[in-house]
Design a protein around this motif. Structure first.
Motif, short mmCIF file in Angstrom:
data_model
loop_
_atom_site.label_atom_id
_atom_site.label_comp_id
_atom_site.label_asym_id
_atom_site.label_seq_id
_atom_site.Cartn_x
_atom_site.Cartn_y
_atom_site.Cartn_z
N ASP A 12 0.85 -1.36 0.04
CA ASP A 12 -0.19 -0.14 -0.04
C ASP A 12 0.66 1.31 -0.47
O ASP A 12 -0.06 1.78 -0.76
N GLU A 13 2.06 1.39 0.85
CA GLU A 13 2.63 2.49 0.82
C GLU A 13 3.42 2.68 -0.71
O GLU A 13 3.63 4.32 -0.70
N ILE A 14 4.01 1.64 -1.12
CA ILE A 14 4.17 1.41 -2.46
C ILE A 14 3.83 2.39 -3.33
O ILE A 14 4.39 3.25 -4.58
N GLY A 57 1.67 7.13 -6.59
CA GLY A 57 -0.56 7.79 -6.84
C GLY A 57 -0.68 6.11 -7.72
O GLY A 57 -1.66 7.41 -8.46
N LYS A 58 -0.67 5.48 -7.47
CA LYS A 58 -1.21 4.16 -8.33
C LYS A 58 -2.35 3.58 -7.18
O LYS A 58 -2.16 3.95 -6.31
N LYS A 59 -3.21 2.73 -7.55
CA LYS A 59 -3.80 2.25 -6.57
C LYS A 59 -3.75 0.32 -6.32
O LYS A 59 -3.78 -0.29 -7.88
N LEU A 60 -3.64 0.23 -5.38
CA LEU A 60 -3.52 -1.17 -5.70
C LEU A 60 -4.65 -2.02 -5.17
O LEU A 60 -5.63 -1.78 -4.32
#
Length: 429
Positions: A406-408, A413-416
């Motif tokens: 989640d932090e990465i 700026g992406k959605k995991l």
């Protein structure tokens, strides 16, 4: 051919005809144990003469008489035929003479009356029927005793205990060899009197006083059969009541935990070694402890302690480890998020996530830390220095400072989206 051989043979024949002396030539023994023919074998049991056997038979018949017809009829009303047959077989298998010769009864003041006439309930072999307050007749008023009543109750209970030890009364003159036993008996009687409930509570109803000393009214009766006395229970209670440590009390207030939760932690001391501090007063030796603590469900802490006293140093390390516990991120509650690497000093620790069922294939220090943190699938390597302190600290820092997906994703700026969790309903295996 040598000419000595015929002469030697001739001399040997001549010497054989000479009669041998009656006593053998003395030889130096290699052991102090006498030879087997000289030894006197002692029997395992003392031999009994015929006249003593007659007296022994009389003593056996008087001490352990056989069942008569009236007693057998009473037994048949209470026991089944198979039970009566078992009782008769046991009576035939046991020899009363062997019980008198080889048996030995206890003589200490705390002895339990094992031999009885089966007329009363024995708390060791029988399970008495539980009684309630409805079985006590009359008013059930109870109050605390004053000093006079307490002393009188202790004296009465002590006299009852001494009467069991000395059925014929206390002799006027006690021999010197029995004085020590008499002093122990007096101490036992007074102790039992002080611990008896009748010395603390009293009542105008005599039935209530009998109920105070009757074990059938005790709430601990379901724990029977077991040899239980008040001194044993008091000793166990004192041993269980641990002295409360002020540091532990402050730590529980700081964490907001209960004692039961603190006892459920997995605590293990991994490193212990001596430390010497050079001062102007000389060398001061102390012990260093490094301890880990975890709840097995995502919390892990490392603590250090040092003191001259071993117990004090270990307590310091345990308290420090519990205070320093941090949450350990776990993927699927079993392994770490990806591969980790941490370097402390000259020690490098490399941790690798593994599939389900892989287990903990690491060295013993990392194994204990993973088990305390609740990790189940993990492998590790220590390619450089394997200093124990540095290995533990590097592993702890690596586990606490994991980079989560989640932090990465948030940093990029992406959605995991966890595909397996969303599209397969959480079926990850």
């Amino acid at each position: 051919m040598s000419v000595c051989r015929p002469a030697r043979c001739l001399f040997s024949k001549a010497s054989s005809s000479i009669p041998k002396p009656s006593a053998p030539h003395p030889r130096r023994p290699f052991s102090t144990t006498p030879p087997r023919p000289v030894r006197k074998r002692r029997p395992h049991y003392p031999s009994i003469k015929a006249e003593d056997l007659a007296l022994l038979n009389q003593a056996a018949d008087s001490s352990f008489p056989k069942y008569d017809t009236s007693e057998t009829a009473l037994l048949s009303k209470k026991y089944t035929p198979s039970q009566i047959a078992a009782i008769q077989a046991a009576e035939q298998a046991l020899d009363a003479r062997d019980i008198i010769v080889q048996g030995q009864g206890r003589t200490d003041p705390w002895r339990v009356p094992y031999e009885d006439d089966m007329a009363e309930m024995d708390p060791v072999t029988d399970h008495a029927e539980k009684l309630s307050h409805t079985d006590i007749k009359g008013r059930k008023n109870v109050r605390l005793t004053n000093a006079v009543e307490r002393d009188a109750a202790i004296a009465q209970i002590g006299n009852e205990t001494l009467a069991k030890m000395y059925p014929d009364g206390i002799p006027d003159e006690i021999p010197k060899k029995d004085q020590e036993f008499f002093q122990e008996a007096m101490t036992t009687a007074l102790t039992q009197g002080a611990l008896d409930p009748r010395a603390v509570f009293t009542s105008t109803n005599p039935k209530v006083l009998e109920a105070l000393a009757d074990p059938r009214h005790d709430v601990r009766l379901p724990d029977l059969p077991r040899i239980e006395n008040k001194m044993v229970r008091q000793t166990r209670r004192l041993s269980q009541d641990e002295e409360e440590d002020p540091r532990q009390k402050r730590m529980l207030q700081y964490l907001g935990w209960e004692k039961e939760k603190l006892r459920g932690l997995r605590v293990k001391t991994l490193v212990v070694h001596g430390v010497v501090n050079q001062t102007r007063m000389g060398k001061i030796r102390s012990l260093y402890y490094l301890t880990i603590a975890g709840n097995g469900d995502g919390l892990l802490g490392v603590g250090e302690g040092k003191s001259v006293e071993p117990d004090e140093g270990r307590k310091q390390s345990v308290m420090s480890a519990i205070r320093n516990m941090r949450p350990i991120p776990r993927y699927e509650n079993r392994t770490i998020f990806g591969d980790l690497e941490k370097k402390v000093g000259a020690t490098k620790v490399q941790l690798y996530s593994r599939p389900p069922g892989f287990g903990l294939r690491t060295q013993h220090l990392i194994f204990e830390m993973a088990r305390a943190a609740g990790l189940q699938d993990l492998s590790a390597r220590t390619p450089k220095s394997r200093n124990k302190m540095n290995v533990i600290k590097a592993t702890w820092e690596a586990l606490c400072n994991q980079r989560l997906p989640d932090e990465i994703a948030r940093g990029r700026g992406k959605k995991l989206v966890d595909v397996r969790k969303v599209y397969y309903g959480g079926s990850v295996h």
